[in-house]
Design an enzyme around this catalytic site. Structure first.
Site, short mmCIF file in Angstrom:
data_model
loop_
_atom_site.label_atom_id
_atom_site.label_comp_id
_atom_site.label_asym_id
_atom_site.label_seq_id
_atom_site.Cartn_x
_atom_site.Cartn_y
_atom_site.Cartn_z
N SER A 138 8.41 28.57 4.92
CA SER A 138 8.92 29.93 4.83
C SER A 138 9.95 30.11 5.94
CB SER A 138 7.78 30.93 5.04
OG SER A 138 8.24 32.24 5.26
N TYR A 151 0.22 33.74 9.39
CA TYR A 151 1.14 33.21 8.37
C TYR A 151 2.27 32.42 9.02
CZ TYR A 151 4.25 33.16 4.29
OH TYR A 151 5.07 32.77 3.25
N LYS A 155 2.98 28.37 8.47
CA LYS A 155 4.21 27.88 7.88
C LYS A 155 5.01 27.02 8.86
CE LYS A 155 3.70 29.47 3.74
NZ LYS A 155 3.53 28.53 2.60
#
Length: 257
Positions: A138, A151, A155
């Protein structure tokens, strides 16, 4: 000529969003596509929409599930040419409100799955002439966001793991390329959930101002799942035969602003 004619491809998290868009594009380019997802009803419906699509129920955070899925792929096809490690979850929550269980869950689904999938696929690909592994990271694996600590960390782990895996395979002459894709904002069910969560965090009664903000921060506006799928197709195909360990950012200019 189709870019992936005769290839066997597997896409995780393929019931919706980027996963389904990718599976659709790979199938259109001639690949036989195995769609996997923990959402059995959604995954089965997605596979039924593709010519020759096969759905397998799959918990990407489980080593046993990876072994079972790969055994089924081996039994049916005897090879795997392309693996797209797409499945993932996002937790939009303040750092102080993020529990250790929250952290472990996000890391398990996002980072552990890339490790398990890559390691398992290597075992099959190295004996059949190689292949391409594409791990979905991401832009939040490159830049940070205060409401997405777990998150972002997961990532970033995918981003660097991909480079290590690419070196490992190249050094051993396996013929396996490993690359990461870094989507920015794209209209998917995950983004829709994030917008709802951000609006709630801000105490807003509707999401319209968040949607407008998201469009402003991307110079080209919020993208689509199909925009991301096109980049994945490039890395899956022979057009990128000299590309490994790379990170392909597809974000409409988000991180350059």
């Amino acid at each position: 000529m189709s870019k992936l004619q005769g290839r066997i491809a597997m896409v995780t998290g393929a019931a919706a969003g980027i996963g389904f868009a990718t599976a659709t594009l790979l199938a259109r380019e001639g690949a036989t596509v195995i769609l996997t997802d923990i959402d059995e009803a959604g995954g089965a419906a997605a596979a039924a929409a593709l010519p020759g699509g096969l759905f397998l129920a799959h918990d990407v955070a489980s080593e046993a599930s990876w072994q079972a899925v790969m055994a089924e792929v081996t039994a049916r096809f005897g090879r795997l040419d392309i693996l797209v490690n797409n499945a993932g979850i996002q937790l939009t929550r303040g750092l102080e409100e993020t529990s250790l269980d929250d952290w472990h869950r996000v890391m398990s689904v996002n980072a552990d799955s890339a490790f398990l999938g890559t390691r398992t696929a290597i075992g099959l690909m190295k004996g059949t002439g190689g292949g391409s592994i594409v791990n979905l990271s991401s832009t939040f694996g490159i830049i940070a966001d205060g409401l997405n600590a777990a998150y972002c960390a997961s990532k970033a782990a995918v981003r660097h793991f991909t480079k290590a895996a690419a070196l490992y395979c190249a050094d051993r002459g396996y013929g396996i390329r490993v690359n990461s894709v870094h989507p920015g904002l794209a209209w998917t069910p995950m983004l829709e959930r994030e917008i709802v969560d951000v609006a709630a965090e801000r105490g807003l009664s509707d999401t319209s101002s968040v949607r407008a903000e998201w469009n402003r921060i991307c110079p080209l506006g919020v993208g689509t799942a199909e925009d991301i799928a096109e980049g994945i197709l490039y890395l899956a195909s022979d057009a990128s035969k000299y590309v490994t360990g790379s990170e392909l950012v597809i974000d409409g200019g988000h991180i350059i602003r």
